[in-house]
Design an enzyme around this catalytic site. Structure first.
Site, short mmCIF file in Angstrom:
data_model
loop_
_atom_site.label_atom_id
_atom_site.label_comp_id
_atom_site.label_asym_id
_atom_site.label_seq_id
_atom_site.Cartn_x
_atom_site.Cartn_y
_atom_site.Cartn_z
N HIS A 1 11.18 51.42 61.52
CA HIS A 1 10.75 50.15 60.86
C HIS A 1 11.24 49.13 61.47
CE1 HIS A 1 8.24 47.56 58.44
NE2 HIS A 1 9.64 47.31 57.58
N LEU B 1 -0.18 57.25 57.64
CA LEU B 1 -1.44 59.10 57.40
C LEU B 1 -1.60 59.57 56.50
CD1 LEU B 1 1.32 59.63 60.20
CD2 LEU B 1 -0.97 59.97 60.07
N GLY C 1 5.47 50.87 73.14
CA GLY C 1 6.35 51.19 73.97
C GLY C 1 7.35 51.30 74.17
N VAL D 1 4.18 53.81 52.10
CA VAL D 1 4.54 53.33 54.02
C VAL D 1 5.64 53.07 53.12
CG1 VAL D 1 3.51 51.97 56.05
CG2 VAL D 1 1.79 53.38 54.19
C1 GAR Z 1 8.60 48.28 66.61
O1 GAR Z 1 9.31 47.17 66.64
C2 GAR Z 1 9.12 49.22 65.90
O2 GAR Z 1 9.84 49.09 64.84
C3 GAR Z 1 7.20 48.60 64.79
O3 GAR Z 1 6.64 48.37 65.98
C4 GAR Z 1 7.24 48.01 66.80
C5 GAR Z 1 6.74 49.35 68.17
O4 GAR Z 1 7.03 48.23 69.51
N1 GAR Z 1 6.73 50.00 64.27
C6 GAR Z 1 6.72 48.89 62.75
O5 GAR Z 1 5.99 48.00 62.67
C7 GAR Z 1 5.99 50.18 61.94
N2 GAR Z 1 5.94 49.91 60.55
P1 GAR Z 1 7.49 49.59 70.75
O6 GAR Z 1 5.83 49.96 71.29
O7 GAR Z 1 7.89 48.49 72.41
O8 GAR Z 1 7.81 50.86 70.40
#
Ligand code: GAR
Length: 229
Positions: free
Chosen positions: A115, A99, A17, A150
């Site tokens: 992303h 989703l 998060g 996706v």
């Molecule tokens: C982030 O780097 C986000 O871009 C990635 O997960 C991480 C979450 O970090 N999302 C994806 O890979 C979605 N395809 P966080 O929980 O510290 O924000």
């Protein structure tokens, strides 16, 4: 004086998060056009839930595991939580569930994702490892509207960084993440203010295009090759 309208946003998380933290920080400014009305996780142990609680933001946990393959059932429970909190915009921030088309269509133009790559390259997982393996000179992150494919939706905003010769997965991830924390609050503000919209399957962004060209950090003139005497 007219009251500023702040759009009600739900942030959906599965883990740490840190992007949620950046959004919470941005929304603390009363002039920010969105408020975080709900933080929803599909995992009760997601550390991001604690950030939300510490900020006094309502949280909901809809565990995906008990639903097994019943994705529609899981999403109906998510939708009920969104409805209960009057959510207008959904921001996925490290939400690691795919989703269904039905859910995505319902939120078309009102659901965004961040992303960790310069889409359309490196959709999916392990983006930093794949960027290093491919030898790209620029890497970064993308905020896009969510569509059924996706990591395929129309792009709202991107930030790029140069890849260094001594980068490993951790160093690259850290520099991209720092950019994510700047990009996501900015992109959500555009969407919440109506300045970034989904129109005819494309993202329309009213903000002026930035003119800086982002280049990998090559020196102005390359060093002359040295010859062994
Ligand atoms: C982030 O780097 C986000 O871009 C990635 O997960 C991480 C979450 O970090 N999302 C994806 O890979 C979605 N395809 P966080 O929980 O510290 O924000």
């Amino acid at each position: 004086m007219a009251r500023r309208v702040r759009r009600r946003v739900a942030v959906l998380i599965s883990g740490r998060g840190s992007n949620l933290g950046a959004l919470i920080g941005a929304a603390q400014d009363p002039d920010y056009p969105a408020e975080i009305a709900l933080v929803l996780s599909n995992r009760a142990e997601a550390a991001g839930l604690e950030r939300a609680r510490a900020a006094g933001i309502p949280t909901a946990v809809v565990e995906s595991r008990p639903f097994g393959r019943d994705r529609a059932g899981f999403e109906a429970a998510v939708q009920a939580a969104l409805d209960a909190h009057g959510v207008e915009i959904v921001a996925l921030a490290g939400f690691m569930r795919v989703l269904t088309e039905g859910f995505v269509t319902r939120w078309a133009g009102r659901m965004i994702n961040i992303h960790p790559s310069l889409l359309p390259v490196f959709p999916g997982l392990d983006t930093h490892v794949r960027a290093l393996a491919a030898g790209v000179r620029l890497h970064g992150c993308t905020v896009h509207f969510v569509t059924p494919g996706v990591d395929e939706g129309p792009i709202i905003a991107q930030a790029a960084i140069g890849v260094r010769a001594d980068d490993d997965e951790a160093s690259l991830a850290a520099r991209v993440l720092a950019q994510e924390h700047l990009l996501y609050p900015a992109a959500l503000a555009w969407v919440a203010a109506g300045a970034a919209r989904l129109e005819g399957g494309r993202a329309v962004v009213d903000a002026p295009a930035t003119e800086e060209s982002l280049r990998s950090p090559l020196p102005a003139s390359p060093p002359l090759p040295t010859r062994k005497a």
